[in-house]
Design an enzyme around this catalytic site. Sequence first.
Site, PDB file in Angstrom:
ATOM      1  N   VAL A 130      15.988  -6.129  36.290  1.00 41.27           N
ATOM      2  CA  VAL A 130      16.552  -6.252  37.637  1.00 41.27           C
ATOM      3  C   VAL A 130      16.638  -4.875  38.300  1.00 41.27           C
ATOM      4  O   VAL A 130      17.267  -3.959  37.776  1.00 41.27           O
ATOM      5  CB  VAL A 130      17.954  -6.899  37.611  1.00 41.27           C
ATOM      6  CG1 VAL A 130      18.429  -7.184  39.030  1.00 41.27           C
ATOM      7  CG2 VAL A 130      17.954  -8.163  36.774  1.00 41.27           C
ATOM      8  N   SER A 131      16.005  -4.752  39.445  1.00 35.54           N
ATOM      9  CA  SER A 131      15.983  -3.494  40.187  1.00 35.54           C
ATOM     10  C   SER A 131      16.812  -3.607  41.466  1.00 35.54           C
ATOM     11  O   SER A 131      16.778  -4.635  42.141  1.00 35.54           O
ATOM     12  CB  SER A 131      14.544  -3.121  40.562  1.00 35.54           C
ATOM     13  OG  SER A 131      14.524  -2.033  41.477  1.00 35.54           O
TER      14      SER A 131
END
Length: 763
Positions: free
Chosen positions: A343-344
Amino acid sequence: MEFFRALIQRQRAIAWFWVLLLVFAHNGKKTISASNYLVGLGSYDITGPAADVNMMGYANSDQTASGIHFRLRARSFIVAEPQGNRVVFVNLDACMASQLVTIKVLERLKARYGNLYTEKNVAISGIHTHAGPGGYLQYVVYIVTSLGFVRQSFDVIVDGIEQSIMRAHENLRAGSVYVNKGEILDAGVNRSPSSYLNNPAAERSKYKYDVDKEITLLKFVDDQWGPVGAFNWFATHGTSMSRTNELISGDNKGTAARLMEDWFDQKSVGGIANEIPRRVSNIVPGTQGNHHELLELASSFHSASGKPVTRYLSIAGRVRSSLRSADRPKFVSAFCQSNCGDVSPNVLGAFCTDTGLPCDFNHSTCGGKNELCYGRGPGYPDEFESTRIIGERQFKKATELFNSASQKLNGKIDFRHTYLDFSQLEVTLPKQGGGSETVKTCPAAMGFAFAAGTTDGPGAFDFKQGDDSGNAFWKLVRNVLKTPSKEQTDCQQPKPILLDTGEMKQPYDWAPSILPIQILKIGQLVILSVPGEFTTMAGRRLRDAVGAVFKEKVQVVIAGLTNTYSQYVTTLEEYKMQRYEGASTLYGPHTLSAYIQEFTKLATAIVSGKPVEAGPQPPDLLNKQISLLAPVVVDSTPLGVGFGDVSTNIPRNSTFKKGDTVSVVFWSACPRNDLMTEGTFALVELLQGQDTWVPAYDDDDICLRFKWSRPSKLSAQSHATIEWRVPQSAVPGVYRVSHFGASKSLFGSISHFTGSSNAFVVK
C-alpha cells in the site's frame, strides 16, 4: 398542628434523603462496574541524531539526516484489569521495531516492575516512516547503509519507550475503552497491482478494493478526566517523504498524530471541534496595535548574539510542554501501522520522470529502467505537501470516529506470545482432494527484485520488479558474499536469490531466523503483533483465520512491524510474481501459511485458556555490533563569531503575511552533541505586551523546519537554517526566531548556546 406538620415534613425529607443516597450509591456502583478497566497513556521524545546518520527505510546511502521536519515520539497505552491481566502497546515514530530494542526495553521493565511487563504482554510497533535515523537494528543487512550500529539512535529509542511506558503506568486510572471503525478511501493505493491480481479471482471478488480502506480506532476515556487518548490502525506506507529527503519526519502518520493531539488540546480550551488545529499557544494574544506601531516595536528588538545557556532553556522553551497542566494526563494520539506491504500513499499513481507517462504495469519500469519510475503523492511535486495531505486525511477520519465512538470494549484481557524459528518451520497444508502435506519455511533470502525497490523508492542499476530468473553478472557478485546451496535455492523457488542472508553469519547474523508472534486481546478486540509487512491479501487471510477461532464476535487488527523486523509477507500467488514484496518475503513461498498456522495456535490457546511454549530465544547481538560512523571531533566558528550568532538575518522593519516563509541562518554546531530530547533546536517566539517573549512554534511543528549543514564533510563549522512558513492561523503581532544548540570543544566538553534574530511583524 404546625409542630406535627413540620415533623411530618422533616420525616419526609429524611426519607427522600435516604432514597436519593441509595440512588447515588447505586449509580456510583454502576459507574465503577462500567469502568471495567484501568487505562493509562504516555508519550516521550525519540528524535534521534539530526546529522550525519543514514535514514532507515529506503536503503539509500546518500540519504543522511540533516535537520528536522518535526519530532518523533514513542506513544504507549496500558489497559489493565483492576486485579488481573494487563497489556501494553507502544507505537513508535520509527521505521520499524527492532529485536535488540525490544530485548533491552524488556530488561529495563523487568528491573523496574518485576514480571508486570514482559515479552508476553508488551508490543512495540513502528509506523514505518522512512525519514528517521537508522542504525538501531541488530542484523547486518539492516545497518549496512548506516555504516553499522548507531548507539545514539538506539539509546534514544530505548529510553523513549521506557519513559512512555512509565508515564502510561503512572497515569493508570479507572476508565473505559471504546472502539469504532470507518473507511479512508483516498490515503492508499496498491503499488503492486499485478501481484494482487494473481490472487484467485473468487477471493478478490469478496473485496471492493485492492487495498484495505478500513481504519479501526480505540478511544480511551478516564473516569475523572474524560478522553485521554486515541490509537488507530490503518494500512498505508510511510513513504510520502521521498528517498532524497534529509529532514527527520514522522511522515504521514506522524503528521496525523501531531494534528490530532493539537486538535484535542485546542478543543479542550474552547476551540472548534472539527477544524484543522492551530498551535494552542497561539490562542495567547500577541501584542495589539496597528501595523505602524508593531513595526516600531519590532525595530526596538535587534538580533541577540549567541550566548551560553543551560540545556533546560531548550526544554522550557518547547511549545508543547507549556500546554498541559501538571495534574491532567496529556492527550496521546497514535496512528499505528497495519498490513501496509503493498500500500502506497502516493495515490496519484506511478509515472516515468522522463516522459510523464505511466510506468510499465508488470515491472514498474520506464524504457526498461526502474530508476525512472516514481509514485506521485497528492501534493506532487511537493513531498511535504503530500505528507500533510495524507496525514490530514487520516486525522480527519480519526476525529470523526473519535467523536462518534460508542461501542465499549468489555471482557477479559488476555495475551499469548511465542518465538519461532522461521528458518525451518514445518507447515501442514491441506491437499486438493483431501489429506494434507507438510512443507517447510526456508532460511532467509532476498530475491533480485528486492534491489529494484518500489515505486515509492526505486533501486539502482538494472534490477527490475517481477524478475524470476536473476542476472548472471549479479549472481557472480552474490557468490563473492555467499553462494546459496541447492537446498536453499530449491526451497526459495521461484525466487532467484540475490542475497542469502539467512546463511550469512559474518561478522554476525545478517538476518533474523527467530521471530516473535503475539496476540493481545482486550475484550472483543484482538491485536495481532506481526514482525513484518503483510500485503493486503496476506493480512486479510491472517485476520480471517484468527477471527474464525474465537467463539464470540471479535474485531481483529494487524499491528505491523511489531517487536522485530523481518521484511515482507505475501500470499503464495503474489510470491510467484516476484515483485519487490515477493522478493522480500524472506522465508520462502510458505511464509504466510506458517504465520496463519502459528497465529491460529495462539488464538486457540486463548480460547481454551492454555499456555503456549516460550520457544527459542532470539540472540542479543549488542556486544557484536560494529560502528563505522565517525564521532563529532570538534565544532568551531570563524574568528570573532560565536555559536548562536546570526549569519543571515531577517532585514529590520520586515513584515510577513500568512503563507510567507521566514528564514534565518545561525552559526551552529553538530546536532549530535545533544539531541535536545523533549526540547527544541528552533523556536518562533511571539511578543506579548512590551517585553515578554512567549513560545509560539518549535521544531515539533510541521510549519517550522530546522535544517543543518556544513560547508564540507570534514568541516568543523556549520550552519542552522530555520524556516518558518507562516500558517494561516498565526496571530498578528511581533515575532522573532531563536536557535538552541550544543557545541563540542577539542577537549570533549559540551556547551549549550542560543541566539535570536531581529524581530519582525506578521500581519
